[in-house]
Design a protein around this motif. Structure first.
Motif, PDB file in Angstrom:
ATOM      1  N   GLN A   2       0.818  -1.187   0.000  1.00  0.00           N
ATOM      2  CA  GLN A   2       0.000   0.000   0.000  1.00  0.00           C
ATOM      3  C   GLN A   2       0.859   1.246   0.000  1.00  0.00           C
ATOM      4  O   GLN A   2       1.894   1.278  -0.659  1.00  0.00           O
ATOM      5  N   ARG A   3       0.406   2.254   0.694  1.00  0.00           N
ATOM      6  CA  ARG A   3       1.049   3.571   0.677  1.00  0.00           C
ATOM      7  C   ARG A   3       2.550   3.482   0.944  1.00  0.00           C
ATOM      8  O   ARG A   3       3.351   4.051   0.203  1.00  0.00           O
ATOM      9  N   ASP A   4       2.966   2.783   1.989  1.00  0.00           N
ATOM     10  CA  ASP A   4       4.390   2.698   2.319  1.00  0.00           C
ATOM     11  C   ASP A   4       5.200   2.059   1.198  1.00  0.00           C
ATOM     12  O   ASP A   4       6.298   2.510   0.880  1.00  0.00           O
ATOM     13  N   VAL A  41      -6.282  10.901   0.203  1.00  0.00           N
ATOM     14  CA  VAL A  41      -6.543  10.798   1.640  1.00  0.00           C
ATOM     15  C   VAL A  41      -7.274   9.506   1.968  1.00  0.00           C
ATOM     16  O   VAL A  41      -7.006   8.868   2.985  1.00  0.00           O
ATOM     17  N   ALA A  42      -8.192   9.089   1.089  1.00  0.00           N
ATOM     18  CA  ALA A  42      -8.959   7.864   1.339  1.00  0.00           C
ATOM     19  C   ALA A  42      -8.080   6.616   1.299  1.00  0.00           C
ATOM     20  O   ALA A  42      -8.473   5.565   1.808  1.00  0.00           O
ATOM     21  N   ASP A  43      -6.884   6.734   0.699  1.00  0.00           N
ATOM     22  CA  ASP A  43      -5.899   5.645   0.674  1.00  0.00           C
ATOM     23  C   ASP A  43      -6.471   4.349   0.084  1.00  0.00           C
ATOM     24  O   ASP A  43      -6.321   3.270   0.637  1.00  0.00           O
ATOM     25  N   THR A  44      -7.121   4.477  -1.082  1.00  0.00           N
ATOM     26  CA  THR A  44      -7.706   3.305  -1.748  1.00  0.00           C
ATOM     27  C   THR A  44      -6.793   2.703  -2.798  1.00  0.00           C
ATOM     28  O   THR A  44      -7.057   1.612  -3.303  1.00  0.00           O
ATOM     29  N   GLY A  45      -5.732   3.407  -3.155  1.00  0.00           N
ATOM     30  CA  GLY A  45      -4.812   2.955  -4.193  1.00  0.00           C
ATOM     31  C   GLY A  45      -3.962   4.120  -4.658  1.00  0.00           C
ATOM     32  O   GLY A  45      -3.953   5.183  -4.037  1.00  0.00           O
TER      33      GLY A  45
END
Length: 116
Positions: A2-4, A41-45
């Motif tokens: 994911q983000r990281d 911000v929603a961190d969906t992809g």
């Protein structure tokens, strides 16, 4: 993945900088002020640029991505879990390469070597 994971990859690209241009926790990866990847911000992809609209449409039709909201049709949003780590790396590299190739030759040279 994911983000990281995305941030670790993008941080290795010459001249890449992480910004939050809209505030509130967006991760926007840029090179010389031009964005090549962003996580909302929603961190969906992650949203990335593709070489052209046809490539974006192909990725969407194959179920590997969806239309990137608020972006040109050559951008796609890759939801977490829709691609494996190798493909995610490739999509980020391609997006970075597209944006980098649009910079002047002088700017590209100042960033250091890049092995497309």
């Amino acid at each position: 993945m994911q983000r990281d994971f995305v941030n670790q990859i993008c941080a290795t690209f010459p001249g890449a900088q992480l910004e939050d241009p809209w505030g509130g926790g967006h991760d926007a990866w840029k090179i010389e002020g031009k964005m090549f990847a962003t996580i909302g911000v929603a961190d969906t992809g992650v949203s990335v640029k593709t070489p052209d609209i046809e490539t974006a449409e192909m990725l969407i039709a194959a179920g590997r991505a969806i239309k990137a909201p608020y972006f040109h049709r050559s951008w796609v949003h890759i939801p977490w879990g829709h691609v494996d780590a190798d493909e995610m790396r490739d999509r980020l590299r391609i997006s970075y390469s597209i944006i980098r190739s649009g910079l002047s030759k002088k700017l590209q040279a100042s960033l250091g070597p890049w092995g497309d």
